[in-house]
Write a protein that holds these residues in place. Structure first.
Motif, PDB file in Angstrom:
ATOM      1  N   HIS A 114       0.870  -1.200   0.000  1.00 20.63           N
ATOM      2  CA  HIS A 114       0.000   0.000   0.000  1.00 20.63           C
ATOM      3  C   HIS A 114       0.892   1.230   0.000  1.00 20.63           C
ATOM      4  O   HIS A 114       1.020   1.935   0.998  1.00 20.63           O
ATOM      5  CB  HIS A 114      -0.924  -0.024   1.238  1.00 20.63           C
ATOM      6  N   HIS A 121       2.317   4.981  -1.348  1.00 23.04           N
ATOM      7  CA  HIS A 121       1.866   6.253  -1.922  1.00 23.04           C
ATOM      8  C   HIS A 121       3.122   7.032  -2.269  1.00 23.04           C
ATOM      9  O   HIS A 121       3.541   7.918  -1.521  1.00 23.04           O
ATOM     10  CB  HIS A 121       1.041   7.049  -0.918  1.00 23.04           C
ATOM     11  N   GLY A 155      -1.167   2.193  -3.495  1.00 25.73           N
ATOM     12  CA  GLY A 155      -2.479   2.354  -2.874  1.00 25.73           C
ATOM     13  C   GLY A 155      -3.179   3.610  -3.349  1.00 25.73           C
ATOM     14  O   GLY A 155      -4.218   3.963  -2.799  1.00 25.73           O
ATOM     15  N   GLU A 209      -7.522   8.183  -5.707  1.00 29.07           N
ATOM     16  CA  GLU A 209      -8.642   7.581  -5.004  1.00 29.07           C
ATOM     17  C   GLU A 209      -9.930   8.191  -5.551  1.00 29.07           C
ATOM     18  O   GLU A 209     -10.099   9.397  -5.551  1.00 29.07           O
ATOM     19  CB  GLU A 209      -8.508   7.855  -3.501  1.00 29.07           C
ATOM     20  N   LYS A 227      -8.445   2.578  -7.962  1.00 30.09           N
ATOM     21  CA  LYS A 227      -8.598   2.668  -6.501  1.00 30.09           C
ATOM     22  C   LYS A 227      -9.861   3.448  -6.161  1.00 30.09           C
ATOM     23  O   LYS A 227     -10.089   4.519  -6.718  1.00 30.09           O
ATOM     24  CB  LYS A 227      -7.380   3.385  -5.904  1.00 30.09           C
ATOM     25  N   ASP A 258       0.384   2.995   4.507  1.00 26.30           N
ATOM     26  CA  ASP A 258       0.046   4.396   4.237  1.00 26.30           C
ATOM     27  C   ASP A 258       1.191   5.319   4.640  1.00 26.30           C
ATOM     28  O   ASP A 258       0.962   6.390   5.235  1.00 26.30           O
ATOM     29  CB  ASP A 258      -1.213   4.804   5.020  1.00 26.30           C
TER      30      ASP A 258
HETATM   31 ZN    ZN Z   1      -3.644   4.938   1.470  1.00 24.41          ZN
END
Ligand code: ZN
Length: 423
Positions: free
Chosen positions: A64, A66, A108, A139, A185, A322
């Motif tokens: 995950h 970023h 992610g 997202e 996502k 994260d």
């Molecule tokens: Zn995330």
């Protein structure tokens, strides 16, 4: 052919089998041979690395990531970064991940639509250093959901793209397919950081989830979901979402659904961010009291209980936390391995398998990535010490004297075998 042989190493191969003293020969970008210490090994004029009993293990794999998060305190900071600067920051983060021993990243989400895509392409073509990367869309979220940063009187961007209704989700998914993502996502549940849509709310509806999944299935793309609530997790499983993040607030039905889908689904609880938000975010305005009010402590507790249950059921649970927030910085990703041991009750071996073998599987490369076996890609770490005795040494870059990706050293051990030379 470019060849390297690691002699006198403890081979921790990522399969879950015990480590053993041995040698590993790398030819080109692949592992050519893995042999026990006593066995003969012809290695010609390969460069010889004397491991001096250091551990040789697969490169770590983040489930995950970023890479375009900038260690921000407020997500709206991302919206203020122009695409050009943001691209450079993202490339810099990719180097930080290699420095930390992460040779693959399953994204992610990207903070802007094309950041992951251009970075992946630049890494794959050899123009920029970085981990193997699967590129995600930003997202997709609904109005009021996680990542809708707009104020009523003012437009603001952060890391999400707001869609409402199946048609808007379908349109944006198709745009991202056109641009070249690997993964779509979506934020199916809310989040404790969002007053209007807390973690136990399910904000996307069935038709919206179905629309994203239809596009992904039509084009052979991966689907990842932010799903904290039990209803969100069940909806994801119903529609064939393969990567479920958080999965913290589960009920019995959701646990059973994940168990039934365990051969298709990966779960990453994103425990790092929960832990640091609760315990270490005070300097950025999230005191323990504030976090408790949001429900973060309760979510961590329920998440721990959920993961222990899912593990008993044989669901694949991966590291990935994260990283990319001010209190949960990129490059500290290996903390997740320790969180798995300390919080989720994993053995060090199981936690390392979650960061290596299972990582190869989530990358869609389980037959060639994430393990030390002949024929597998040569993504390797040389670690001074035994991570099975203390997994926290994987957080110390000074202990990781060698980082090899695709048969090439990013950081090579120096002549002493304990220091290292950055290439
Ligand atoms: Zn995330």
């Amino acid at each position: 052919m470019n060849a390297t042989v690691f002699r006198n190493v403890s081979v921790l191969d990522g399969t879950g089998n015990p480590a053993f003293p041995g040698s590993v020969l790398v030819e080109g970008n692949k592992i050519a041979a893995v042999v026990p210490a006593a066995a003969p090994l012809a290695f010609g004029d390969a460069r010889v690395i004397d491991g001096r009993c250091a551990t040789l293990m697969p490169g770590l794999i983040e489930a995950h990531s970023h890479l375009s998060f900038t260690d921000f305190a407020q997500s709206v900071e991302l919206g203020f970064i122009p695409p050009e600067e943001h691209t450079l920051r993202t490339a810099q983060n990719a180097r930080r991940m290699l420095d930390a021993g992460f040779t693959s990243c399953f994204s992610g989400a990207s903070a802007k639509p094309r950041l992951d895509i251009v970075l992946r392409n630049a890494i794959d073509s050899g123009d920029f250093p970085g981990p193997r990367t699967l590129a995600a869309s930003p997202e997709m979220t609904v109005t009021s959901g996680l990542g809708d940063a707009r104020l009523y009187h003012m437009y603001r961007e952060n890391f999400a793209v707001v869609c409402n209704g199946a048609e808007e989700f379908r349109r944006f998914s198709r745009e991202m397919v056109r641009e070249g993502v690997d993964t779509l996502k979506m934020n199916v549940s809310g989040d404790d950081g969002v007053p209007a849509s807390r973690a136990d709310t399910t904000v996307m509806n069935e038709a919206e989830v179905e629309a994203v999944c239809d596009v992904a299935h039509a084009h052979g793309k991966r689907i990842a979901a932010h799903a904290r609530s039990a209803e969100a997790v069940k909806m994801c499983v119903r529609h064939g979402v393969g990567v479920i993040y958080h999965a913290t607030l589960l009920d019995d039905e959701a646990k059973a659904a994940l168990e039934d889908a365990k051969d298709e689904v990966f779960v990453a609880p994103v425990i790092g961010h929960l832990y640091t938000t609760l315990n270490e975010a005070g300097p950025w305005g999230i005191s323990r009291e504030v976090a408790e009010k949001r429900g973060t402590g309760r979510e961590l507790e329920r998440g721990i209980e959920s993961m222990k249950d899912l593990k008993r059921r044989g669901v694949r649970i991966l590291i990935g936390g994260d990283y990319g927030f001010a209190w949960n910085r990129i490059g500290t990703n290996a903390r997740d391995i320790a969180h798995f041991v300390n919080l989720l009750g994993f053995t060090p071996m199981d936690a390392i398998v979650a960061a290596t073998k299972l990582g190869g599987e989530i990358m869609g490369m389980g037959d060639r990535l994430g393990q030390i076996k002949a024929g597998y890609l040569a993504d390797l770490l040389l670690v001074n010490g035994n991570p099975l005795e203390d997994v926290t040494i994987l957080q110390d870059q000074n202990r990781i004297s060698g980082v090899m990706k695709n048969g090439v050293f990013w950081r090579a051990p120096d002549a002493t075998g304990v220091g290292s030379v950055r290439h």
